[in-house]
Scaffold this active site. Structure first.
Site, PDB file in Angstrom:
ATOM      1  N   PHE A 124      -1.360  19.344  -2.511  1.00 60.25           N
ATOM      2  CA  PHE A 124      -0.256  19.297  -1.547  1.00 60.25           C
ATOM      3  C   PHE A 124       0.455  17.962  -1.697  1.00 60.25           C
ATOM      4  CE2 PHE A 124       1.681  18.204   2.519  1.00 60.25           C
ATOM      5  CZ  PHE A 124       2.480  19.321   2.709  1.00 60.25           C
ATOM      6  N   ASP A 208      -1.325  10.323  -5.855  1.00 61.43           N
ATOM      7  CA  ASP A 208      -0.785  10.526  -4.512  1.00 61.43           C
ATOM      8  C   ASP A 208      -1.803   9.998  -3.502  1.00 61.43           C
ATOM      9  OD1 ASP A 208      -0.154  11.554  -1.980  1.00 61.43           O
ATOM     10  OD2 ASP A 208       0.645  13.425  -2.760  1.00 61.43           O
ATOM     11  N   LYS A 237       2.077   7.690   5.467  1.00 64.31           N
ATOM     12  CA  LYS A 237       1.122   7.895   6.553  1.00 64.31           C
ATOM     13  C   LYS A 237       0.564   6.594   7.107  1.00 64.31           C
ATOM     14  CE  LYS A 237      -0.381  12.667   5.571  1.00 64.31           C
ATOM     15  NZ  LYS A 237      -0.066  13.313   6.835  1.00 64.31           N
TER      16      LYS A 237
END
Length: 385
Positions: A124, A208, A237
């Site tokens: 994702f 990532d 985040k």
């Protein structure tokens, strides 16, 4: 968009690892805004940084730079170990960071026919059109196809990588732990093999770190557990602790691929977001919250396994990114039961509960989590009997 099993609640305020809804009900937050609120809620360092910077300069556009942006670039390059030629670009989200990484891959052609980008099945990387092209989840992609071309999704095995990579590959992009897939770690030795194979074929290795960065796994970044040096990482985040920010950090020769004007963002790297990110990362460093994540993660996992619930098959993950594997597809029911018991957790899928609490948690929060999670498991097990 809500995750599986997550009832809608209107939250009103937070403090530390707790939040309260508009009816005054207290919840222990073991999701932290999906690995975002590194310092928990309303941390004094976060509040002071927002207030101080908002009172001076909040936004200037990308025609100018500011001291907070320069400081953050230097800080994140240092924490990532990117070295003298490390560079940082800031946007507003993880998806934007991965868009920048995708474009970086396209630039890695050196006049050659490097048309392939490899990503992993179940990965994702975001919901924008480019980051969705990298995402290895067909149910998320199909409604929006055709997406950007050239991306191939391969199983997360060393054998599949060896069979897939060649000199036509521009980049391999991967998560060190696949959070949205259920907190699934890569096989032992995978990152080391990926680094060797990408270097051998002239491809970029892009990691990532949007969910695994900012100390969550017990290192500043997930790739550091393997002792490798990637060509680029994406971040978001937890580095902002609740304020929207994302970024791309490049290492070595990859820092020379972008030229002036090829990428940008009006809001990206503005002084408000970067000042807050500096404060958040500074507090993580000062309070050794990376070490706290490394210590508390095993403690939480031991507590879960000691509950002895027939619904729990085991745990996985690193640091304070934890997946609870279930014996039955009841993750949504457990999320609902936990919420009723005053605990916020997440169903990554039908058979996995995901935990990503604030990095500040200690014994008191872990005790409260254990009691509430055990009660939720018992509720669901009793209802099924």
């Amino acid at each position: 968009m809500r995750s599986i099993g997550m009832p809608l609640r209107k939250l009103d305020r937070g403090e530390g690892a707790y939040v309260w809804d508009d009816e005054g009900t207290e919840y222990l937050d073991f999701l932290a805004g999906i690995a975002v609120n590194s310092l928990g809620h309303a941390h004094p360092v976060f509040v002071e940084a927002v207030s101080r910077q908002a009172a001076t300069l909040a936004h200037v556009s990308n025609y100018f730079t500011t001291e907070p942006a320069l400081e953050l670039a230097e800080r994140i390059v240092r924490l990532a170990g990117a070295g003298e030629n490390g560079r940082a670009w800031f946007g507003n989200s993880g998806a934007e960071a991965n868009e920048a990484a995708f474009k970086l891959a396209r630039l890695n052609n050196s006049g050659e026919a490097r048309t392939r980008v490899l990503a992993l099945v179940d990965a994702f990387h975001g919901r924008t059109m480019g980051s969705l092209a990298l995402t290895g989840k067909p149910h998320m992609r199909e409604a929006f196809e055709p997406l950007a071309g050239g991306v191939e999704h391969i199983p997360a095995t060393i054998e599949a990588l060896e069979a897939s990579i060649d000199d036509a590959v521009a980049a391999l992009i991967l998560e060190p732990i696949q959070g949205e897939a259920g907190v699934v770690e890569l096989p032992a030795g995978y990152l080391e093999a990926a680094r060797d194979l990408t270097r051998r074929h002239g491809a970029l290795l892009i990691v990532d770190e949007i969910q695994t960065g900012a100390g969550r796994t017990g290192e500043w970044f997930g790739f550091q557990h393997a002792g490798i040096t990637p060509d680029a990482i994406t971040v978001a985040k937890g580095i902002g602790g609740g304020i929207p920010i994302g970024g791309l950090v490049t290492f070595g020769a990859a820092s020379d691929l972008y030229s002036k004007g090829q990428h940008g963002s009006t809001f990206g790297g503005n002084p408000l977001a970067t000042a807050v990110a500096n404060a958040v990362l500074g507090e993580i460093e000062r309070a050794d919250l990376v070490g706290n994540a490394a210590r508390r993660g095993p403690q939480v996992r031991e507590r879960i396994e000691a509950i002895g619930s027939p619904l729990v098959a085991g745990t996985r993950g690193r640091g304070l990114l934890i997946g609870v594997a279930l014996t039955e597809p009841v993750a949504g029911k457990i999320v609902d039961a936990a919420l009723a018991r005053g605990l916020i957790v997440n169903a990554a899928n039908d058979v996995t509960i995901r935990l990503a609490p604030p990095l500040i948690i200690g014994d008191a929060e872990i005790d409260a989590f254990t009691d509430r999670f055990a009660a939720a498991l018992a509720d669901v097990a009793h209802a099924a009997s």
